[in-house]
Design a protein around this motif. Structure first.
Motif, PDB file in Angstrom:
ATOM      1  N   SER A   2      45.489  29.235  16.152  1.00 48.65           N
ATOM      2  CA  SER A   2      45.040  28.799  17.699  1.00 48.65           C
ATOM      3  C   SER A   2      43.951  29.744  18.025  1.00 48.65           C
ATOM      4  O   SER A   2      43.537  30.639  17.444  1.00 48.65           O
ATOM      5  CB  SER A   2      46.241  29.198  18.602  1.00 48.65           C
ATOM      6  OG  SER A   2      46.463  30.499  18.804  1.00 48.65           O
ATOM      7  N   ALA A   3      43.192  29.089  18.962  1.00 43.33           N
ATOM      8  CA  ALA A   3      42.052  29.673  19.655  1.00 43.33           C
ATOM      9  C   ALA A   3      42.298  31.097  20.055  1.00 43.33           C
ATOM     10  O   ALA A   3      41.619  32.023  20.189  1.00 43.33           O
ATOM     11  CB  ALA A   3      41.175  28.850  20.808  1.00 43.33           C
ATOM     12  N   GLU A   6      42.592  33.350  17.017  1.00 42.60           N
ATOM     13  CA  GLU A   6      41.112  33.431  16.552  1.00 42.60           C
ATOM     14  C   GLU A   6      40.511  34.657  17.397  1.00 42.60           C
ATOM     15  O   GLU A   6      39.880  35.562  16.752  1.00 42.60           O
ATOM     16  CB  GLU A   6      40.539  32.296  16.411  1.00 42.60           C
ATOM     17  CG  GLU A   6      40.979  31.406  14.998  1.00 42.60           C
ATOM     18  CD  GLU A   6      39.910  30.296  15.319  1.00 42.60           C
ATOM     19  OE1 GLU A   6      38.871  30.284  15.729  1.00 42.60           O
ATOM     20  OE2 GLU A   6      40.563  29.197  14.653  1.00 42.60           O
ATOM     21  N   ARG A   7      40.571  34.523  18.797  1.00 37.55           N
ATOM     22  CA  ARG A   7      40.068  35.449  19.672  1.00 37.55           C
ATOM     23  C   ARG A   7      40.491  36.829  19.533  1.00 37.55           C
ATOM     24  O   ARG A   7      39.774  37.776  19.489  1.00 37.55           O
ATOM     25  CB  ARG A   7      40.260  35.008  20.964  1.00 37.55           C
ATOM     26  CG  ARG A   7      39.220  35.667  21.796  1.00 37.55           C
ATOM     27  CD  ARG A   7      39.147  35.000  23.357  1.00 37.55           C
ATOM     28  NE  ARG A   7      40.404  34.385  23.671  1.00 37.55           N
ATOM     29  CZ  ARG A   7      40.527  33.036  24.069  1.00 37.55           C
ATOM     30  NH1 ARG A   7      39.213  32.673  24.369  1.00 37.55           N
ATOM     31  NH2 ARG A   7      41.345  32.416  24.157  1.00 37.55           N
ATOM     32  N   ARG A   8      41.866  36.926  19.472  1.00 37.91           N
ATOM     33  CA  ARG A   8      42.330  38.226  19.198  1.00 37.91           C
ATOM     34  C   ARG A   8      41.956  39.039  17.846  1.00 37.91           C
ATOM     35  O   ARG A   8      41.514  40.052  17.945  1.00 37.91           O
ATOM     36  CB  ARG A   8      44.050  38.212  19.346  1.00 37.91           C
ATOM     37  CG  ARG A   8      44.663  39.665  19.280  1.00 37.91           C
ATOM     38  CD  ARG A   8      46.003  39.389  19.327  1.00 37.91           C
ATOM     39  NE  ARG A   8      46.607  37.986  19.019  1.00 37.91           N
ATOM     40  CZ  ARG A   8      47.784  37.448  19.082  1.00 37.91           C
ATOM     41  NH1 ARG A   8      48.777  38.118  19.086  1.00 37.91           N
ATOM     42  NH2 ARG A   8      48.015  36.260  18.590  1.00 37.91           N
TER      43      ARG A   8
END
Length: 149
Positions: A2-3, A6-8
């Motif tokens: 999930s987005a 990916e950000r984490r």
């Protein structure tokens, strides 16, 4: 993925990269030493007399070799005897990047960090990246004792 995941992951990688960079910078700065003389490799010298402050006896005149000198790490001073009976004192903090000078040989005060050298009689730079002289320190020579003023 999930987005949010990916950000984490991106933030975790950035954190690791920043931490590694900070550790590398800290190691480099420690190697160069600081104005307090840390990291510069100056050898400690056993001090006669009591205390390390102003007015304390640094050494006997016989302890300072003619044409050489002694670095007093705790007092951040180097005392030289360029000619028989002539004593000079300078800050032991190199004017290049703040490392502690290490020794006095052959009429030169040397800094181990970047190979700067200073004239033992004047404190003027004679080699290396340092361009400013070592600041003079005031001493008193009396009755065979050298005292930091």
């Amino acid at each position: 993925m999930s987005a949010a995941q990916e950000r984490r992951n991106l933030l975790e990688r950035r954190t690791v990269v920043l931490a590694v960079g900070a550790a590398g910078a800290a190691a480099a700065l420690t190697a160069c030493g600081g104005p307090d003389g840390s990291g510069g490799g100056a050898e400690s010298v056993e001090q006669p007399g009591s205390g390390g402050g102003s007015g304390a006896v640094l050494a006997r005149t016989a302890d300072i070799p003619e044409g050489g000198g002694v670095v007093f790490a705790a007092q951040k001073v180097v005392v030289t005897q360029p000619r028989a009976g002539e004593f000079k004192a300078f800050s032991s903090t190199c004017t290049h990047q703040g490392c502690a000078v290490k020794e006095v040989t052959g009429g030169a005060i040397t800094c181990p960090c970047h190979n700067s050298a200073f004239d033992a009689a004047t404190g003027d730079p004679t080699a290396g990246p340092a361009t400013r002289p070592l600041p003079a320190r005031e001493i008193t020579v009396e009755g065979g004792s050298i005292t930091l003023a």
